[in-house]
Design a protein around this motif. Structure first.
Motif, mmCIF file in Angstrom:
data_model
loop_
_atom_site.group_PDB
_atom_site.id
_atom_site.type_symbol
_atom_site.label_atom_id
_atom_site.label_comp_id
_atom_site.label_asym_id
_atom_site.label_seq_id
_atom_site.Cartn_x
_atom_site.Cartn_y
_atom_site.Cartn_z
ATOM 1 N N SER A 47 50.988 33.449 40.556
ATOM 2 C CA SER A 47 49.830 33.426 39.667
ATOM 3 C C SER A 47 48.660 34.056 40.410
ATOM 4 N N LYS A 48 47.612 34.309 39.673
ATOM 5 C CA LYS A 48 46.438 34.886 40.328
ATOM 6 C C LYS A 48 45.946 33.977 41.431
ATOM 7 N N TYR A 49 46.130 32.716 41.176
ATOM 8 C CA TYR A 49 45.653 31.746 42.142
ATOM 9 C C TYR A 49 46.356 31.929 43.491
ATOM 10 N N ASP A 50 47.643 32.253 43.418
ATOM 11 C CA ASP A 50 48.382 32.454 44.659
ATOM 12 C C ASP A 50 47.792 33.601 45.459
ATOM 13 N N LEU A 51 47.502 34.673 44.742
ATOM 14 C CA LEU A 51 46.977 35.839 45.451
ATOM 15 C C LEU A 51 45.564 35.587 45.943
ATOM 16 N N GLN A 52 44.824 34.835 45.175
ATOM 17 C CA GLN A 52 43.461 34.553 45.613
ATOM 18 C C GLN A 52 43.454 33.718 46.880
ATOM 19 N N GLY A 53 44.576 33.092 47.127
ATOM 20 C CA GLY A 53 44.670 32.282 48.340
ATOM 21 C C GLY A 53 44.684 33.107 49.609
ATOM 22 N N ILE A 54 44.927 34.388 49.470
ATOM 23 C CA ILE A 54 44.918 35.230 50.667
ATOM 24 C C ILE A 54 43.478 35.389 51.114
ATOM 25 N N GLY A 55 43.195 34.848 52.245
ATOM 26 C CA GLY A 55 41.802 34.763 52.673
ATOM 27 C C GLY A 55 41.088 36.092 52.745
ATOM 28 N N GLU A 56 41.762 37.085 53.253
ATOM 29 C CA GLU A 56 41.079 38.357 53.474
ATOM 30 C C GLU A 56 40.703 39.034 52.163
ATOM 31 N N LEU A 57 41.485 38.740 51.152
ATOM 32 C CA LEU A 57 41.185 39.385 49.875
ATOM 33 C C LEU A 57 39.843 38.932 49.338
ATOM 34 N N ALA A 58 39.449 37.744 49.740
ATOM 35 C CA ALA A 58 38.185 37.233 49.225
ATOM 36 C C ALA A 58 37.010 38.071 49.704
ATOM 37 N N VAL A 59 37.161 38.649 50.878
ATOM 38 C CA VAL A 59 36.047 39.437 51.387
ATOM 39 C C VAL A 59 36.212 40.917 51.087
ATOM 40 N N ASN A 60 37.288 41.255 50.419
ATOM 41 C CA ASN A 60 37.455 42.645 50.034
ATOM 42 C C ASN A 60 36.693 42.888 48.741
ATOM 43 N N PRO A 61 35.808 43.851 48.763
ATOM 44 C CA PRO A 61 34.981 44.056 47.571
ATOM 45 C C PRO A 61 35.800 44.308 46.311
ATOM 46 N N LEU A 62 36.922 44.949 46.487
ATOM 47 C CA LEU A 62 37.726 45.236 45.305
ATOM 48 C C LEU A 62 38.868 44.240 45.150
ATOM 49 N N GLY A 63 38.835 43.204 45.961
ATOM 50 C CA GLY A 63 39.954 42.270 45.993
ATOM 51 C C GLY A 63 40.319 41.727 44.626
ATOM 52 N N GLU A 64 39.311 41.283 43.928
ATOM 53 C CA GLU A 64 39.566 40.666 42.629
ATOM 54 C C GLU A 64 40.262 41.651 41.689
ATOM 55 N N ARG A 65 39.778 42.866 41.726
ATOM 56 C CA ARG A 65 40.363 43.861 40.828
ATOM 57 C C ARG A 65 41.790 44.181 41.208
ATOM 58 N N ILE A 66 42.034 44.188 42.494
ATOM 59 C CA ILE A 66 43.390 44.514 42.912
ATOM 60 C C ILE A 66 44.329 43.379 42.541
ATOM 61 N N ILE A 67 43.846 42.175 42.678
ATOM 62 C CA ILE A 67 44.660 41.048 42.229
ATOM 63 C C ILE A 67 44.990 41.225 40.750
#
Lengths: 194, 885
Positions: A47-67
């Motif tokens: 789920s999106k939640y799983d991917l959001q759990g990746i810590g580094e993605l949180a600081v990636n400006p495009l992280g949310e979009r890539i998820i």
């Protein structure tokens, strides 16, 4: 890279996946391990939640979009097959093999890579990057040091620069033209995903 | 270089025939000036030679300059030898290492494309460390084998250690030679950075190997203990990492210092050179790798230094560095040639020479192929055969090897003379033969050449996006690769380093996308100025910085500078004495703008009333320009999908003209002593509204069809103004009040145009018109308004809105006397008028503004206003603002 390596036979649709994405078996296995590592509750899907759990993605400006790019429109879950299909965009392009005819366009072609990037900009999937969409991306990517006005200027200018037909938005063709000097094959490939 | 010990050179050919006997009037003091005079003389000779070389394009296109210089050196050396009967002016190692090498290394480090360098760091390090080690040992051992096989002359009295020592100094690729040759070849960046980076970084290996073997030789091979080998290995890490650390330390210092040089702009460049040189000397002092120190100092400090120092300083640094590096290089090659003439140091052994040549070529090729084979398993874009050939063949040896071999102690290394001769031959062979042939080879192999193009905003933006995307995908895949660390580093840099090492103003400005944007704007503005400001519409539709068009020449800008400087009424002297560089540059930019753009503006005072009085000639010009622009614009519209029929537009123009006249007549009748300046934009707004509504009334259906941003931006800009945005006058013209230098206010008062009394005075508050002189704003608005009045129907977003929202509003508006709204709030007291205009007039104008506003709510007005503003205005305010930014 999980702690225990899955056996290839454990992976569903292994053959089809390899066929479709061009990944080697080792890569598929490795990605499957990763998939399972991300899937903490062993649901068999992410789920999106799983991917959001990746810590580094949180600081990636495009992280949310890539998820979001991992999930099809309106869907909240992704199985391994579509997960790996997204990653296949980033498989390096092999020299020579790209010229094969008669086969469907490989997932990792320049065109596909560009399309992937384009859809990250084009949030409403109307085939165009509008000024607002550009502004949003810029807002994500540019630090807080730049004011809204400056951002707006940049967005405006960027669109102007790429906009060939004067519709005030960047179509995919215009997008592709604007980056044609860049080595997309290289820029959008991960060696890891060979 | 020549021996700096002056007196020792008394017998040099140039030495004078003694002092004139007993002449008090003139005394010959050659001895006192001898050393510096010779230095200057040689540099002059070398530089003149360069001019001569460049006279013949044919020669220089085929033969690299380094080859020509070596040959020239040979010739000069021959002449000196013939005259003085003995060789003079050698390339002294101390001279070379202390004075000639640092500028070249600094130049290459400072201008190293750091992104490319770090992207390829793995490969570079491999080639530099493993490659050099392999070359050294293989060459040394193979030569020793030759010797053992009895192929060498018995005179070559050398053991294994001697050969290894020789191998270490002969095997290192030389940065000076590589740079000199490859710069002319223009191979693709990746290949270049690998070869060149290797040549820089292998210094550490060379230094260590050289020192270790040298000490072994001096100790005598018999006394070398196992611990000495270990020490040798350890010293490699100490020397390389220590050298890099010294470089980083000085880079940090340098960046920190330049942060505080705001008041001493004139010596800013000096710090760069001094600290880099100190880094070199410091590393040399503790026998670390000085080349590494300077390289890293240059690479690392650049980002911060460039951000901190003024634009002029940046140019100064750039040119000084290039000058120094280029002259050092010239002198080095020339003296290599001259030194080669000195046969007293020669001892020829054919087997040694040929063996060395063969081995260095062979082992280099083998090393490259093997390492590439390994590296390609890890590289995203493998280095192919052709790359490998170029890399093997590009392994030039140069002055470093020569200086090192000269430094050998002849008593301890008994075969020194042989080694010297061999080194000279190797250097000459690589520079002359390989240097000459590499160009045809590259052509023949069709090596990918570099293609340079100015970055476009899109490319910059998308590149960043790609980086982010890849970093994200790496995260998803769970692999912490290079990108992950680079991301990490960038965050660290942003959060701590940049804040510590950059000025606040510079830090704020530091965003690559924004940078590119500014550069493009400056380019646009320059070209605009270039074309005399008549390209209003054209420039908008085909911006010169766009890839399709080449950028304009710099010279014309300079001319403009000069011209406008004389023509304008402003006194540069005034600013020169007081203000910081930035302000000066602002002033200069102002002169440029004043000279080439303002003229219509200057007239504006008259043209304020032009709508109802017979137009002056200037005004007619004004109109002509506008009409030209309009025509051009209309044509473009026609050619694009908008398909405005020109007849209609003309009609509209007339209508518009009438409207304007009416309005201005009304304006003029108002008995207020309000300064025209502050009125202008209001007027523009009013006119605009009128036009717009006109069109909407008459052909509202068309409006929708013909969408274009043209009008939007005006409307929005007006809106922004009407909103009285935070009393910052600059806001409506410049998109970014924040990037204005931190303490501009006091300075501004000194700026010439600010002091312009009368018409301008009103508009000037400390915050207003920071960049775009009022004149221009008005000019802009005016021009735009007239443009709009012609081509307005293609209204962009407002189109639909106008129709839906404004329909009733317009009617309402019509009932109102038009001028009323216009003139309610042009208030002379700007400061106080701002809030006012934000308040009451806005309310009254609301109905007519409504249609023109951005679809979004007013809160987002600034954002909305941005794009429109930028379209037109930014082209002018950028150059001024960024003239040193």
């Amino acid at each position: 890279m999980g702690c225990q390596s899955s056996h290839p036979s454990a992976i569903p649709e292994l053959e089809e996946i390899m066929q479709e994405t061009g990944f080697s078996q080792a890569s598929v296995v490795r990605l499957y391990d990763r998939f399972q590592a991300l899937d903490k509750q062993q649901k068999g899907y992410l789920s999106k939640y799983d991917l959001q759990g990746i810590g580094e993605l949180a600081v990636n400006p495009l992280g949310e979009r890539i998820i979001n790019a991992f999930f099809k429109e309106g869907e909240e879950l992704t199985n391994f097959r579509s997960f790996i299909r997204v990653l296949a965009h980033f498989r390096p392009v092999e020299e020579g093999k790209s010229k094969e005819t008669g086969r469907p366009e490989p997932m990792n072609s320049r065109l596909r890579k560009l399309q992937f990037a384009f859809q990250l900009y084009d949030q409403d999937s109307d085939g165009k990057i509008s000024r607002d969409e550009m502004l949003q991306v810029l807002r994500l990517m540019v630090g807080i040091q730049v004011t809204e006005e400056q951002l707006a200027c940049i967005a405006e200018r960027t669109i102007q620069e790429a906009d060939q037909d004067g519709d005030g938005a960047i179509s995919f063709e215009e997008f592709a033209t604007s980056v044609e000097k860049l080595n997309i094959e290289q820029r959008m490939s991960l060696r890891l995903l060979k | 270089m020549q021996p700096p010990t002056g007196p020792a050179l008394a017998s040099a050919p140039e030495s004078p025939p003694g002092a004139a006997p007993g002449s008090p009037l003139l005394r010959w003091q050659w001895r006192e000036v001898q050393a510096p005079c010779l230095v200057a003389g040689w540099i002059l000779v070398a530089s003149l030679a360069k001019i001569v070389f460049q006279l013949s394009r044919k020669v220089t296109s085929v033969v690299p300059e380094s080859c020509l210089l070596i040959l020239l050196g040979l010739g000069l050396g021959g002449i000196v030898l013939a005259i003085a009967k003995r060789a003079e002016y050698q390339l002294e190692p101390s001279m070379f290492f202390l004075f000639l090498l640092p500028p070249i290394v600094l130049d290459s480090g400072y201008f190293m494309p750091s992104r490319l360098f770090f992207d390829n760091l793995g490969a570079i390090l491999t080639y530099a460390v493993i490659g050099t080690l392999w070359n050294s040992f293989a060459t040394g051992a193979a030569l020793w084998g030759l010797k053992q096989a009895g192929l060498m002359d018995t005179g070559v009295d050398a053991g294994l250690m001697d050969f290894l020592l020789f191998g270490s100094l002969i095997s290192a690729v030389d940065p000076v030679a590589v740079l000199a040759v490859f710069e002319e070849v223009h191979i693709n960046e990746t290949l270049f950075i690998i070869v060149f980076g290797e040549s820089l970084l292998n210094d550490a290996v060379t230094v260590v190997l050289y020192k270790v073997f040298n000490s072994f030789v001096e100790m005598g091979p018999a006394h070398v203990q196992a611990t000495d080998y270990l020490k040798g290995v350890a010293s490699f890490f100490v020397v390389s990492l220590g050298g890099a650390a010294v470089g980083l330390l000085f880079a940090f210092l340098l960046a920190l210092i330049t942060r505080f040089t705001k008041r001493v702009r004139i010596i800013e460049p000096l710090f760069v050179f001094l600290l880099a040189y100190m880094a070199y000397l410091a590393a040399e002092m503790v026998s670390l790798s000085s080349i590494l120190a300077v390289t890293f100092c240059g690479i690392c400090c650049k980002k911060y230094v460039e951000a901190n120092i003024s634009r002029k300083s940046r140019t100064t640094v750039k040119y000084t560095m290039k000058t120094l590096a280029s002259s050092s290089e010239t002198v080095i090659f020339m003296f290599l040639g001259i030194s080669a003439v000195d046969t007293s140091k020669w001892a020829w052994d054919t087997a040694l020479v040929l063996g060395t040549l063969l081995f260095i070529l062979l082992f280099r090729a083998v090393g490259v192929v093997l390492q590439t084979w390994v590296l390609n398993r890890f590289r995203l874009t493998p280095l192919d055969r052709i790359d490998q050939v170029v890399m093997s063949y590009g392994g030039l040896r140069g002055a470093v090897a020569f200086a090192l071999v000269i430094l050998l102690d002849g008593d301890k290394v008994r075969a020194k003379d042989y080694f010297v001769a061999t080194t000279i031959v190797v250097v000459f062979f690589t520079v002359l033969v390989q240097g000459l042939t590499i160009k045809p080879l590259v052509k023949w192999l069709k090596v990918k050449r570099s293609d340079h193009h100015k970055p476009t905003l899109n490319e910059e933006l998308h590149e960043h996006a790609f980086d982010h995307i890849l970093a994200a995908v790496e995260d998803v895949v769970g692999h912490h690769g290079y990108r992950y660390w680079r991301d990490r580093w960038e965050q660290f840099d942003k959060r701590y380093l940049s804040q510590l090492l950059m000025r606040k103003s510079a830090y704020r400005l530091k965003d690559e996308i924004w940078d590119v944007y500014c550069k493009l704007n400056i380019r646009d503005a320059i070209s605009f100025v270039d074309q005399g400001g008549h390209v209003l519409s054209a420039s908008r539709l085909t911006l010169p910085s766009m890839p399709s068009r080449t950028s304009m020449s710099e010279s014309s800008v300079t001319n403009l500078l000069r011209e406008s400087g004389s023509g304008a009424c402003l006194d540069l002297q005034v600013i020169d004495t007081v203000r910081s560089r930035r302000d000066k540059e602002d002033a200069v930019m102002h002169h440029v703008l004043c000279g080439s753009l303002y003229k219509p503006r200057r007239r504006y005072k008259a043209s304020y009333s032009r709508h109802f009085i017979s137009p002056s000639t200037q005004e007619r010009q004004d109109k002509e320009i506008f009409q030209q622009n309009m025509k051009r614009r209309l044509e473009t519209f026609k050619s694009t999908k908008h398909n405005v029929c020109s007849a209609k537009s003309k009609a509209r123009l007339k209508k518009d003209g009438r409207k304007k006249q009416k309005k201005s007549a009304a304006n003029a009748e108002l008995p207020n002593g309000k300064p025209p300046r502050s009125v202008t934009w209001q007027q523009t707004a009013a006119v605009l509204v009128a036009v717009d509504s006109d069109d909407e009334e008459s052909d509202s259906s068309e409006t929708e069809k013909e969408e274009d941003e043209g009008i939007v931006f005006i409307a929005r800009a007006t809106d922004a103004i009407l909103q009285g945005k935070k009393a910052s006058g600059s806001l409506d013209v410049c998109p970014s009040p924040r990037i204005i230098p931190p303490s501009p206010t006091s300075a501004e008062r000194e700026l010439p145009w600010k002091g312009d009394r009368g018409d301008l005075a009103v508009y000037i508050s400390s915050e207003t018109t920071k960049i775009v002189p009022v004149d221009m704003q008005a000019a802009w608005k005016q021009s735009i308004s007239s443009l709009e009045s012609v081509a307005s129907p293609p209204g962009a977003e407002p189109g639909p809105h106008a129709k839906t929202v404004a329909g009733p509003a317009l009617e309402e508006r019509q009932m109102m006397p038009e001028p009323r709204t216009c003139f309610q709030f042009p208030n002379p007291l700007l400061r106080s008028s701002r809030p006012q205009s934000a308040g009451s007039p806005e309310r009254t104008e609301q109905p007519e503004l409504q249609p023109l506003m951005a679809p979004d709510e007013q809160g987002r007005m600034s954002t909305a206003a941005g794009p429109g503003n930028s379209r037109w205005l930014i082209q002018f305010n950028r150059p001024a603002r960024f003239s040193d930014g």
